[in-house]
Every structure is written in C-alpha cells, then in structure tokens.
Design a protein around this motif. Structure first.
Motif, short mmCIF file in Angstrom:
data_model
loop_
_atom_site.label_atom_id
_atom_site.label_comp_id
_atom_site.label_asym_id
_atom_site.label_seq_id
_atom_site.Cartn_x
_atom_site.Cartn_y
_atom_site.Cartn_z
N GLN A 61 0.82 -1.21 0.00
CA GLN A 61 0.00 0.00 0.00
C GLN A 61 0.85 1.26 0.00
N LEU A 62 1.92 1.25 0.78
CA LEU A 62 2.80 2.42 0.88
C LEU A 62 3.57 2.65 -0.43
N GLN A 63 4.10 1.59 -1.01
CA GLN A 63 4.88 1.73 -2.25
C GLN A 63 3.99 2.19 -3.40
N GLN A 64 2.76 1.74 -3.41
CA GLN A 64 1.84 2.16 -4.46
C GLN A 64 1.49 3.64 -4.33
N SER A 65 1.37 4.14 -3.11
CA SER A 65 0.98 5.53 -2.90
C SER A 65 2.14 6.49 -3.03
N TYR A 66 3.33 6.08 -2.52
CA TYR A 66 4.48 6.97 -2.53
C TYR A 66 5.37 6.79 -3.76
N GLY A 67 5.19 5.70 -4.50
CA GLY A 67 5.97 5.49 -5.71
C GLY A 67 7.45 5.27 -5.46
N GLN A 68 7.82 4.63 -4.38
CA GLN A 68 9.22 4.39 -4.03
C GLN A 68 9.30 3.21 -3.08
N ASP A 69 10.52 2.68 -2.92
CA ASP A 69 10.73 1.61 -1.95
C ASP A 69 10.58 2.16 -0.55
N VAL A 70 9.88 1.43 0.28
CA VAL A 70 9.62 1.87 1.66
C VAL A 70 10.17 0.82 2.60
N ALA A 71 10.97 1.27 3.59
CA ALA A 71 11.52 0.36 4.59
C ALA A 71 10.51 0.19 5.71
N LEU A 72 10.18 -1.06 6.02
CA LEU A 72 9.18 -1.36 7.04
C LEU A 72 9.78 -2.34 8.03
N VAL A 73 9.82 -1.96 9.32
CA VAL A 73 10.44 -2.79 10.34
C VAL A 73 9.49 -2.89 11.53
N SER A 74 9.35 -4.10 12.07
CA SER A 74 8.54 -4.29 13.26
C SER A 74 9.19 -3.60 14.45
N ALA A 75 8.38 -2.92 15.26
CA ALA A 75 8.91 -2.13 16.37
C ALA A 75 8.94 -2.90 17.68
#
Length: 297
Positions: A61-75
């Motif tokens: 969802q994030l990559q589709q909206s922002y048009g870039q690779d998004v780093a996602l890490v569990s907190a």
C-alpha cells in the motif's frame, strides 16, 4: 591430481579473481551505489495498527501511494511498525500516512514522526567509511605483526577482493545499500580474515619444517590440509545465512545477501589469491630461518 595440475588450477582461479575484481571496480565506478535512507535522509514514522495486518499488505500500500521503496520494520510488538521513506522534493506534496493506510484499517495511530536530514545521512556515511577504514588498518597491523609481509599482503588482498565483490553486486543490482549491509561488510572482513590466517599459518609451518620444498608445492599442501576444514565451516555458515535470507524477510535481505556473497568469495579468495600472491612476491623458506644470536655483549 598431481602438484603441477593443482598449481595450474590455483593460478587460473587467481587470474579469474583478478579479472572479476577489475570488472567489479568498473561497475562500481560507472553505476555507483544506491544508498538507503540511512545515508540519504528521509521521513521516519512509527505507527500502531491492527495486529492481523501483515507487513506485505502495508508495504504494498505504501509503495503504491508513494511510488518508491519503503523500509518497514517491526517495532517489537504486534501491530507496531517503523516506516521509512524518502522525504518529498521541493514543491512536491506527499499524501498523509493515515490517508494512505486507510483502506487497510481505520484504527491507525501515528506515534511519532521525524525527518532525517541529508546532513545526518552524510555524517552516517562518513562514519561508516571511517569504520571500514579503521578495520582495514587494524587488520593490516595485525597481519604485519603475525606474518611476514608477503603472506600479510596475500591475506589483505583477499579481504579487499571480497569487499569489492559485495560492493559490485549491490552496484550492479542497485539494491539498497544501508547500515545493515555495511554491518555485513564488516562481518565479512572478519570471516574472510579467519580463513586466510589459517591457510597462511599452515604455509608458514611448512616453510619452517621443509625449507627445501618448492613454494608452489608447499602452497598446494597447505590448501589441501585446510580444505576440508574450510568447506565444513563455510558450508555450515552458508546454510545459516541462507535460512536467514529466506526466512528473515525483506528487512534482513540485504544483510543476508551480502553475507552469502562474502562467504563464497571469502572462501574462494583465501584458497586462490591469498596463497598465490605471496608466491609471486617471492616468499621463500629463508624468510623464516632462525637467526643465530651473537654471544658478544
């Protein structure tokens, strides 16, 4: 396989390594590295949302909206995530993260938002390069103290060979190069050094025990004597890294790939380049002959 054939294989592998290293340097010079947000700066969001939503849904969802690779890490707890992406350019407006993730859940809480500027990223890049430089200098000092300089040069060249290969792979594929990958590079230095030292130590022992043997034969015997140990340790480590690669998910992919390549090239370079270069530099048994101590005081 006789000694001559073993030497030919070793020389051939060394030439292949040298050619690939030159190609790697050319690739890095032309394409450069795709530095991640750790070095370039960006936006960091910490959010809390429904526990049943997995990372792949959020990232898509994030990559589709922002048009870039998004780093996602569990907190550290279910439903809590740290999201990193590039900051918008001047005049560009990015959608709010709540609006972006609304199709997935309506119970979204933004816990923290911060911006890492380019200055901070530049400082991290400088510190990472400094850490790599200090590590190499310390290794050079240790090798010079432990071995004769020709053997030390072989081990050091093998280390440079391994690091350049990893950099070239990330440059060629344009995978993100971040602090996690840099940590893998530092780990590769230590792992490759271990293999090189074991072979170099065996060469030194044989030179002292059999001073009249040709160096090419001593190198072949040393490699043969340590080959099974090298294959076992490298094989078991590769299995562990492969498991981390396939089961660790995207956050550990860069680290795992870098380690996997580093272990393969480290084993190859220690057997070929690390043992062959001292031979071409003129290493011989006379460099380890015991010198008599004068009784004159």
């Amino acid at each position: 396989m006789n000694i001559t054939m073993k030497s030919r294989w070793r020389y051939g592998c060394s030439m292949v390594s040298l050619c690939l290293m030159v190609m790697s340097v050319v690739i890095i010079s032309i394409k450069g590295l795709n530095f991640g947000l750790d070095f370039t700066g960006g936006v960091v969001n910490e959010i809390r949302m429904d526990k049943h939503i997995d990372a792949s849904e959020i990232r898509s969802q994030l990559q589709q909206s922002y048009g870039q690779d998004v780093a996602l890490v569990s907190a550290g707890e279910p439903g809590r995530w740290v999201i990193r992406y590039q900051a918008p350019k001047a005049g560009e407006v990015q959608p709010d993260i709540k609006h972006v993730l609304m199709p997935l859940t309506h119970s979204l809480e933004v816990l923290n938002t911060s911006i890492v500027g380019p200055q901070v990223g530049s400082e991290l890049a400088q510190q990472g390069a400094l850490a790599l430089l200090v590590t190499v200098i310390c290794i050079m000092g240790y090798l010079s103290f432990r071995f004769e300089w020709r053997l030390a040069c072989g081990a050091l060249f093998a280390l440079v060979h391994d690091v350049v290969f990893v950099f070239a792979f990330f440059s060629l594929t344009q995978m993100e190069f971040n602090l996690t990958v840099l940590a893998a590079v530092l780990a590769i230095l230590g792992y490759s050094l271990n293999d090189s030292i074991i072979i170099a130590d065996r060469i030194r022992e044989l030179l002292m025990a059999k001073p009249k043997e040709p160096l090419a034969q001593i190198n072949n015997v040393a490699i043969t004597a340590t080959f099974s140990r090298t294959m076992v340790t490298s094989g078991t480590t590769l299995l562990t890294v492969a498991a981390l690669w396939f089961m660790g998910g995207e956050p550990l992919a860069g680290f795992s790939i870098a380690m996997f390549i580093g272990i393969l090239t480290g084993t190859f370079s220690s057997v070929s380049v690390g043992a062959t270069l001292p031979e071409f530099l003129g290493l011989s048994s006379r460099h380890y002959l015991l010198k008599p101590i004068s009784e004159d005081f």
